[in-house]
Design a protein around this motif. Structure first.
Motif, PDB file in Angstrom:
ATOM      1  N   ILE A  74       0.868  -1.183   0.000  1.00  0.00           N
ATOM      2  CA  ILE A  74       0.000   0.000   0.000  1.00  0.00           C
ATOM      3  C   ILE A  74       0.901   1.228   0.000  1.00  0.00           C
ATOM      4  N   GLY A  75       0.735   2.097  -0.980  1.00  0.00           N
ATOM      5  CA  GLY A  75       1.531   3.309  -1.053  1.00  0.00           C
ATOM      6  C   GLY A  75       0.854   4.463  -0.330  1.00  0.00           C
ATOM      7  N   LEU A  76       1.649   5.256   0.386  1.00  0.00           N
ATOM      8  CA  LEU A  76       1.137   6.463   1.026  1.00  0.00           C
ATOM      9  C   LEU A  76       2.224   7.530   1.009  1.00  0.00           C
ATOM     10  N   GLN A  77       1.784   8.767   1.189  1.00  0.00           N
ATOM     11  CA  GLN A  77       2.707   9.894   1.185  1.00  0.00           C
ATOM     12  C   GLN A  77       3.731   9.745   2.306  1.00  0.00           C
ATOM     13  N   LYS A  78       4.947  10.164   2.044  1.00  0.00           N
ATOM     14  CA  LYS A  78       6.016  10.012   3.024  1.00  0.00           C
ATOM     15  C   LYS A  78       5.746  10.809   4.305  1.00  0.00           C
ATOM     16  N   GLY A  79       6.227  10.259   5.427  1.00  0.00           N
ATOM     17  CA  GLY A  79       6.256  11.009   6.674  1.00  0.00           C
ATOM     18  C   GLY A  79       5.089  10.814   7.615  1.00  0.00           C
ATOM     19  N   HIS A  80       4.131   9.952   7.267  1.00  0.00           N
ATOM     20  CA  HIS A  80       2.959   9.759   8.137  1.00  0.00           C
ATOM     21  C   HIS A  80       3.143   8.466   8.938  1.00  0.00           C
ATOM     22  N   THR A  81       4.018   8.519   9.930  1.00  0.00           N
ATOM     23  CA  THR A  81       4.422   7.319  10.652  1.00  0.00           C
ATOM     24  C   THR A  81       3.260   6.658  11.385  1.00  0.00           C
ATOM     25  N   GLU A  82       2.432   7.451  12.068  1.00  0.00           N
ATOM     26  CA  GLU A  82       1.323   6.861  12.823  1.00  0.00           C
ATOM     27  C   GLU A  82       0.332   6.171  11.894  1.00  0.00           C
ATOM     28  N   ASP A  83       0.028   6.796  10.768  1.00  0.00           N
ATOM     29  CA  ASP A  83      -0.874   6.169   9.795  1.00  0.00           C
ATOM     30  C   ASP A  83      -0.253   4.900   9.239  1.00  0.00           C
ATOM     31  N   CYS A  84       1.027   4.938   8.980  1.00  0.00           N
ATOM     32  CA  CYS A  84       1.732   3.765   8.488  1.00  0.00           C
ATOM     33  C   CYS A  84       1.610   2.608   9.476  1.00  0.00           C
ATOM     34  N   GLU A  85       1.791   2.895  10.755  1.00  0.00           N
ATOM     35  CA  GLU A  85       1.705   1.856  11.775  1.00  0.00           C
ATOM     36  C   GLU A  85       0.286   1.297  11.899  1.00  0.00           C
ATOM     37  N   LYS A  86      -0.713   2.168  11.774  1.00  0.00           N
ATOM     38  CA  LYS A  86      -2.101   1.698  11.812  1.00  0.00           C
ATOM     39  C   LYS A  86      -2.397   0.762  10.637  1.00  0.00           C
ATOM     40  N   LEU A  87      -1.947   1.155   9.456  1.00  0.00           N
ATOM     41  CA  LEU A  87      -2.148   0.315   8.283  1.00  0.00           C
ATOM     42  C   LEU A  87      -1.416  -1.014   8.428  1.00  0.00           C
ATOM     43  N   LEU A  88      -0.221  -0.966   8.991  1.00  0.00           N
ATOM     44  CA  LEU A  88       0.570  -2.178   9.180  1.00  0.00           C
ATOM     45  C   LEU A  88      -0.170  -3.181  10.059  1.00  0.00           C
ATOM     46  N   ALA A  89      -0.733  -2.698  11.151  1.00  0.00           N
ATOM     47  CA  ALA A  89      -1.488  -3.585  12.042  1.00  0.00           C
ATOM     48  C   ALA A  89      -2.724  -4.151  11.348  1.00  0.00           C
ATOM     49  N   ALA A  90      -3.397  -3.311  10.552  1.00  0.00           N
ATOM     50  CA  ALA A  90      -4.609  -3.766   9.858  1.00  0.00           C
ATOM     51  C   ALA A  90      -4.274  -4.787   8.770  1.00  0.00           C
ATOM     52  N   VAL A  91      -3.171  -4.613   8.072  1.00  0.00           N
ATOM     53  CA  VAL A  91      -2.766  -5.580   7.043  1.00  0.00           C
ATOM     54  C   VAL A  91      -2.385  -6.911   7.685  1.00  0.00           C
ATOM     55  N   ARG A  92      -1.719  -6.856   8.837  1.00  0.00           N
ATOM     56  CA  ARG A  92      -1.386  -8.098   9.542  1.00  0.00           C
ATOM     57  C   ARG A  92      -2.658  -8.861   9.902  1.00  0.00           C
TER      58      ARG A  92
END
Length: 291
Positions: free
Chosen positions: A226-244
């Motif tokens: 999943i691609g997202l704009q750089k620098g959004h660490t919290e959103d990245c972590e939320k997506l990571l947990a949801a993909v898992r």
């Protein structure tokens, strides 16, 4: 009285100015934090013409990546809105904010990681060849020499190191490549193997059915993220947990539903071939799972 009035006015003006300076400073401090991308309606860049993964027609959205996006929206509390994004413009769409996320058979590569952040993989695949069902001139890798191969501009397949004397024709999308294949204008379509099985299923009752050449593959494994704009660490972590969670809970059923031709081709082995290990998420994602 007039002088006192002017003094009070000056004091009031100074107080207002001081208040505004404090407010601006406070806003500046809050502004250091990136606003969440995952609130309200989230615009997801998708490939509208990829059966099995992301097909948008007749006011209906269906496919494996559509199911994944629906899971993310439910898990994280946002509304999904799809929009078509050309393969060659995925990085620009994210950088300019035209798309919030891109979920479009988007392979994680070092070059792309310089421009966008990724969460994944949610699917692994090698690259293969799609041909007409009655076409038997490609049986091994070297047989693509002197053949006309269609792929999509901006894709990893367009940059693959195919055998010498292979002629590549690049089109804007894979549906165009598939049409040219069925018309006999190209010998094969070259892209990710998993993606090709969506076209096999879509065209199985057409006048020109298709097949994926068995046991012929090129290049390294492609890992969809999943691609997202750089620098959004919290959103990245939320997506990571949801993909898992998705890999553990819904992945297998959605693959069986949306890509039956893939499952039928590799009975008993399709999960080993195409399902990432959840440990790969920390390896290939731009963020890591919080400790």
């Amino acid at each position: 009285m007039k002088r006192s009035h002017r003094t009070r006015a000056r004091r009031s003006a100074l107080a207002v100015t001081a208040f505004l300076l404090v407010a601006v400073t406070a806003c500046g401090d809050d502004g250091d934090e990136e606003p969440s991308l995952l609130d309200g309606t989230v615009h997801i860049g998708a490939a509208f013409d990829q059966p099995g993964f992301s097909l948008h027609a007749n006011h209906t959205d269906r496919g494996f990546e559509v199911d994944l996006a629906a899971h993310l929206g439910k898990e994280l509390g946002f509304t999904v809105r799809f929009q078509d994004v050309p393969t060659g413009r995925r990085e620009q769409e994210l950088d300019q904010g035209a798309a919030t996320l891109v979920i479009a058979t988007y392979s994680i590569t070092p070059a792309r990681e310089k421009e966008v952040d990724f969460v994944g993989p949610y699917l692994n695949t090698q690259q293969g060849f799609l041909v007409r069902k009655n076409y038997n001139k490609i049986k091994k890798e070297k047989d693509v020499q002197d053949k006309l191969i269609c792929t999509v501009e901006g894709s990893t397949s367009a940059r693959a190191d195919l055998p010498p004397r292979t002629t590549i024709r690049e089109e804007a999308d894979f549906s165009t490549c598939v049409s040219k294949l069925q018309q006999g204008n190209v010998d094969a379509v070259f892209t990710d193997e998993a993606l090709l099985y969506g076209y096999v299923e879509q065209q199985k009752r057409s006048k020109v059915p298709l097949k994926v050449v068995p046991d012929v593959a090129f290049g390294l494994t492609n890992r969809y993220g999943i691609g997202l704009q750089k620098g959004h660490t919290e959103d990245c972590e939320k997506l990571l947990a949801a993909v898992r969670d998705y890999l553990n809970e819904e992945w297998a059923n959605d693959i069986k539903t949306q890509l039956p031709a893939l499952v039928d081709t590799y009975p008993g082995d399709w999960q080993n071939r195409f399902k990432p290990d959840t440990g790969d998420l920390n390896t290939y994602s731009s963020c890591k799972a919080p400790e």
